[in-house]
Design a protein around this motif. Structure first.
Motif, PDB file in Angstrom:
ATOM      1  N   ALA A   1      12.305   3.168  23.809  1.00 44.15           N
ATOM      2  CA  ALA A   1      13.349   2.246  23.390  1.00 44.15           C
ATOM      3  C   ALA A   1      14.228   1.905  24.586  1.00 44.15           C
ATOM      4  O   ALA A   1      14.625   2.768  25.349  1.00 44.15           O
ATOM      5  CB  ALA A   1      14.190   2.853  22.287  1.00 44.15           C
ATOM      6  N   ALA A   2      14.508   0.639  24.748  1.00 49.67           N
ATOM      7  CA  ALA A   2      15.308   0.184  25.871  1.00 49.67           C
ATOM      8  C   ALA A   2      16.789   0.275  25.534  1.00 49.67           C
ATOM      9  O   ALA A   2      17.183   0.081  24.390  1.00 49.67           O
ATOM     10  CB  ALA A   2      14.945  -1.260  26.207  1.00 49.67           C
TER      11      ALA A   2
ATOM     12  N   ASN B   1      12.882  -4.947  22.776  1.00 51.78           N
ATOM     13  CA  ASN B   1      13.395  -4.317  23.996  1.00 51.78           C
ATOM     14  C   ASN B   1      14.005  -5.315  24.975  1.00 51.78           C
ATOM     15  O   ASN B   1      13.907  -5.149  26.185  1.00 51.78           O
ATOM     16  CB  ASN B   1      12.321  -3.463  24.673  1.00 51.78           C
TER      17      ASN B   1
ATOM     18  N   SER C   1      16.980  -3.039  19.379  1.00 52.08           N
ATOM     19  CA  SER C   1      15.913  -3.282  20.353  1.00 52.08           C
ATOM     20  C   SER C   1      14.622  -3.719  19.671  1.00 52.08           C
ATOM     21  O   SER C   1      13.723  -4.220  20.328  1.00 52.08           O
ATOM     22  CB  SER C   1      15.671  -2.035  21.200  1.00 52.08           C
TER      23      SER C   1
END
Length: 118
Positions: free
Chosen positions: A28-29, A46, A100
């Motif tokens: 996950a960004a 993301n 995201s």
């Protein structure tokens, strides 16, 4: 070890686990910056793909074609109302909210955005 000490050790371990910061899911960004008073939309998860910045002082806007029914992720730096039509549904988002991965949720239906609360 006595039953009391064993129980006390378990309680301390549980309390310690609650004090650890929550880790974000693998892959996950982190949310990128979005200018104050804006919501930044991305066509892919993301925070990738085509980007579009909506500002609260621009009023209601339809999403551009690349994002219409296809918001993959977003970052909100203001309160806004996300709107889908047929059937009409609204979702409030607030300053500091971000997702995201949003296409599998409301981002897959979203048609427009308006300022303030829904």
């Amino acid at each position: 070890m006595s039953a009391f000490r064993a129980r006390a050790s378990l309680v301390l371990a549980a309390v310690a686990a609650l004090c650890l910061p929550f880790a974000s899911p693998a892959g996950a960004a982190a949310a990128p910056a979005c200018p104050g008073g804006s919501v930044c939309f991305y066509s892919a998860e993301n925070f990738h793909g085509k980007a579009w910045e909506w500002t609260a002082n621009s009023g209601y806007r339809d999403l551009p074609p690349s994002l219409h029914d296809h918001v993959g992720s977003f970052v909100a730096s203001t309160d806004a109302c996300f709107i889908a039509y047929q059937p009409t549904e609204k979702r409030a988002t607030h300053n500091g909210d971000w997702r995201s991965a949003y296409a599998g949720d409301f981002g897959g239906r979203m048609d427009g955005v308006a300022p303030g609360r829904c």
